[in-house]
Scaffold this active site. Structure first.
Site, PDB file in Angstrom:
ATOM      1  N   SER A  15      32.753  -8.609 -11.716  1.00 39.65           N
ATOM      2  CA  SER A  15      33.776  -7.610 -11.411  1.00 39.65           C
ATOM      3  C   SER A  15      33.644  -7.171  -9.957  1.00 39.65           C
ATOM      4  O   SER A  15      32.683  -7.543  -9.268  1.00 39.65           O
ATOM      5  CB  SER A  15      33.634  -6.376 -12.326  1.00 39.65           C
ATOM      6  OG  SER A  15      32.393  -5.726 -12.092  1.00 39.65           O
ATOM      7  N   ASP A  61      19.802 -10.407 -16.539  1.00 37.50           N
ATOM      8  CA  ASP A  61      19.371  -9.056 -16.183  1.00 37.50           C
ATOM      9  C   ASP A  61      18.542  -9.206 -14.910  1.00 37.50           C
ATOM     10  O   ASP A  61      17.399  -9.665 -14.962  1.00 37.50           O
ATOM     11  CB  ASP A  61      18.541  -8.444 -17.305  1.00 37.50           C
ATOM     12  CG  ASP A  61      17.996  -7.059 -16.952  1.00 37.50           C
ATOM     13  OD1 ASP A  61      18.186  -6.600 -15.801  1.00 37.50           O
ATOM     14  OD2 ASP A  61      17.357  -6.436 -17.827  1.00 37.50           O
ATOM     15  N   TYR A 158      20.601   6.670  -4.663  1.00 34.94           N
ATOM     16  CA  TYR A 158      21.407   5.568  -4.132  1.00 34.94           C
ATOM     17  C   TYR A 158      21.094   5.328  -2.657  1.00 34.94           C
ATOM     18  O   TYR A 158      20.874   4.194  -2.228  1.00 34.94           O
ATOM     19  CB  TYR A 158      22.893   5.885  -4.323  1.00 34.94           C
ATOM     20  CG  TYR A 158      23.820   4.771  -3.886  1.00 34.94           C
ATOM     21  CD1 TYR A 158      23.957   3.613  -4.651  1.00 34.94           C
ATOM     22  CD2 TYR A 158      24.560   4.868  -2.712  1.00 34.94           C
ATOM     23  CE1 TYR A 158      24.807   2.589  -4.263  1.00 34.94           C
ATOM     24  CE2 TYR A 158      25.419   3.850  -2.317  1.00 34.94           C
ATOM     25  CZ  TYR A 158      25.540   2.717  -3.090  1.00 34.94           C
ATOM     26  OH  TYR A 158      26.376   1.692  -2.695  1.00 34.94           O
ATOM     27  N   LYS A 162      19.463   1.763  -1.236  1.00 35.54           N
ATOM     28  CA  LYS A 162      20.166   0.916  -0.266  1.00 35.54           C
ATOM     29  C   LYS A 162      19.447   0.910   1.082  1.00 35.54           C
ATOM     30  O   LYS A 162      19.446  -0.111   1.787  1.00 35.54           O
ATOM     31  CB  LYS A 162      21.608   1.389  -0.105  1.00 35.54           C
ATOM     32  CG  LYS A 162      22.476   1.147  -1.341  1.00 35.54           C
ATOM     33  CD  LYS A 162      22.582  -0.345  -1.688  1.00 35.54           C
ATOM     34  CE  LYS A 162      23.581  -0.596  -2.810  1.00 35.54           C
ATOM     35  NZ  LYS A 162      23.750  -2.043  -3.100  1.00 35.54           N
TER      36      LYS A 162
END
Length: 253
Positions: A15, A61, A158, A162
């Protein structure tokens, strides 16, 4: 067809950005391993590929070492080599710092940082064994470099995951350069994907974003895909350890 006869693994390709990246590789003639924990989404990605495209779905996974090694082994068995790896699989979290649980912290870091480590290590070993070099592209974020908040709350889990991937890219680029393997980042700004759909559906949030993007629009997955493919081409062979920011100019300020 600049990537004809190249074999590519794209994680999280079922996606969003990952799907756009996989489809862009198909356009350039590459053989694509569409890897995702969402097997149905991965098959849907392949159904959108041009007729005659060579592909394989792998349910994986990416936070599990055994699963990652199985994905790599399946690719080698089916196609004989791996030329390009795109570490795209990632998740976001919006819980404010003071309410953030240890479980959510670990989950975000496992997918966004541990998984690229596992995939890069497993694929790099095969690239080195083949002796033909390779390309590795990590999808980071502008939030690897700056904190973004439209509501007073941030995303420390997050941001740190990153940011860690940004530095993992630099360190592996240095170590793997001896083998002709380049490692780079693509750092998107706000891109229209299932992850951002909820936020962008709020007119106030979308307006807040657009006021900060000189390009005057929200990014699209195709924008990210174009940058990733560029870093896979022969023309980019002298670029390694770098970040290509795809944010419509947000980080100019």
């Amino acid at each position: 067809m600049k990537l004809k006869n190249k074999v590519v693994i794209v994680t999280g390709a079922g996606s969003g950005n990952g799907r756009a990246i996989a489809l862009r590789y198909f356009e350039e003639g590459a053989t694509v391993v569409v890897a995702d924990i969402n097997e149905a989404g991965a098959h849907e990605t392949i159904s959108l590929a041009p007729e005659g495209s060579k592909a394989m779905v792998v349910k994986v996974d990416v936070t599990d070492k055994a699963d990652v090694e199985k994905m790599v082994a399946q690719t080698i068995k089916e196609f004989g080599k791996i030329d390009i790896l795109v570490n795209n699989a990632g998740i976001v979290g919006f819980t404010p710092f003071l309410e953030l649980s240890e479980e959510e912290w670990d989950r975000v870091h496992n997918v966004n940082l541990k998984a690229p480590f596992l995939c890069t290590q497993a694929v790099a070993k095969e690239m080195i064994k083949a002796g033909s070099g390779g390309r590795i592209v990590n999808i980071t974020s502008v939030e690897a470099h700056r904190v973004v908040s439209s509501s007073g709350h941030c995303q420390p889990h997050y941001n740190s995951s990153k940011g860690g991937l940004h530095m993992l890219t630099k360190a592996t680029a240095l170590e793997l350069s001896a083998y002709g393997i380049t490692v780079n980042c693509v750092a998107p700004g706000v891109v229209q994907t299932p992850f951002t759909e909820k936020g962008l559906s709020n007119p106030a949030v979308k307006q807040w974003i657009l006021e900060r993007v000189p390009a005057g629009r929200v990014g699209q997955p195709q924008d990210v895909a174009n940058a990733v493919v560029f870093l896979s081409l022969d023309e980019s062979e002298y670029i390694t350890g770098s970040t290509l920011v795809v944010d419509g100019g947000w980080t100019i300020y």
